[in-house]
Design an enzyme around this catalytic site. Structure first.
Site, PDB file in Angstrom:
ATOM      1  N   HIS A 120       0.447  -0.854  -0.177  1.00 52.75           N
ATOM      2  CA  HIS A 120       0.035  -0.045  -0.010  1.00 52.75           C
ATOM      3  C   HIS A 120       0.568   1.047   0.147  1.00 52.75           C
ATOM      4  O   HIS A 120       2.028   1.497   0.442  1.00 52.75           O
ATOM      5  CB  HIS A 120      -1.054  -0.152   1.110  1.00 52.75           C
ATOM      6  CG  HIS A 120       0.187   0.382   2.653  1.00 52.75           C
ATOM      7  ND1 HIS A 120      -0.091   0.999   3.432  1.00 52.75           N
ATOM      8  CD2 HIS A 120       0.270  -0.669   3.282  1.00 52.75           C
ATOM      9  CE1 HIS A 120       0.797   0.729   4.160  1.00 52.75           C
ATOM     10  NE2 HIS A 120       0.596  -0.495   4.459  1.00 52.75           N
ATOM     11  N   CYS A 136       3.056  -4.591   6.396  1.00 54.66           N
ATOM     12  CA  CYS A 136       2.342  -4.314   4.780  1.00 54.66           C
ATOM     13  C   CYS A 136       3.897  -4.110   4.632  1.00 54.66           C
ATOM     14  O   CYS A 136       4.423  -3.943   5.457  1.00 54.66           O
ATOM     15  CB  CYS A 136       1.860  -3.624   5.252  1.00 54.66           C
ATOM     16  SG  CYS A 136       0.265  -3.957   5.800  1.00 54.66           S
TER      17      CYS A 136
END
Length: 173
Positions: A120, A136
């Site tokens: 992301h 992440c």
């Protein structure tokens, strides 16, 4: 001919978009501050073979803020960041990953999908090339939008913590 694949080299903090063994693009990334690991709650980036399970944010403006994979209606700005100190910003696009290896990154306490592990965007002032995330794979907003447009749901994503042979530091993409 297979479609593109994504290889994330945690040691180099780089994401390589590959096609038929050739590197199409190399992007700097930021993986987990806690290193690599698969267990739920570890704050680590999971290793192994994954696939893009879902793509979220198509058509959204750069800097769009997501919480729970839904837009909040906000665009990231320094004033918004000041109003929410410590928030883990998920911006612009999300590639939600699912593990492909039972017992390694799929199922039970090691399930990448249930851990909500994404590729992301993040604030543009976040450093790339150094581990800083909560598990992440963070990218600049421009880079995650570019990658998002180049991959499909189902794209293979390999995350490894040793340098890939043939991908040398400083090599041109």
């Amino acid at each position: 001919m297979a479609g593109p694949e994504v290889h994330i080299d945690v040691a180099l903090q780089q994401l390589h978009l590959m096609l038929d063994g050739a590197t199409l693009r190399t992007y700097p990334v930021s993986t987990a501050l806690n290193g690599v690991g698969e267990h739920n709650g570890s704050g680590c980036t999971p290793r192994g073979l994954h696939r893009v399970r879902a793509k979220v944010g198509a058509g959204c403006a750069p800097g769009t803020v997501f919480v729970g994979r839904r837009t909040t209606g906000e665009l990231y700005a320094p004033e918004l960041a000041a109003a929410h100190p410590g928030r883990d910003w998920i911006l612009s696009r999300i590639l939600w990953l699912t593990g492909c290896e039972p017992g390694v990154n799929r199922g039970g306490a090691v399930d990448t999908l249930r851990r909500y592990i994404y590729i992301h965007g993040c604030p543009d002032d976040c450093p790339m090339g150094v581990p800083r995330s909560h598990g992440c794979v963070r990218m600049t907003n421009a880079d995650v939008i570019d990658l998002f447009d180049r991959v499909a749901v189902g794209t293979r994503v390999c995350i490894h913590s040793i340098q890939t042979p043939g991908l040398m530091e400083g090599a041109a993409p």
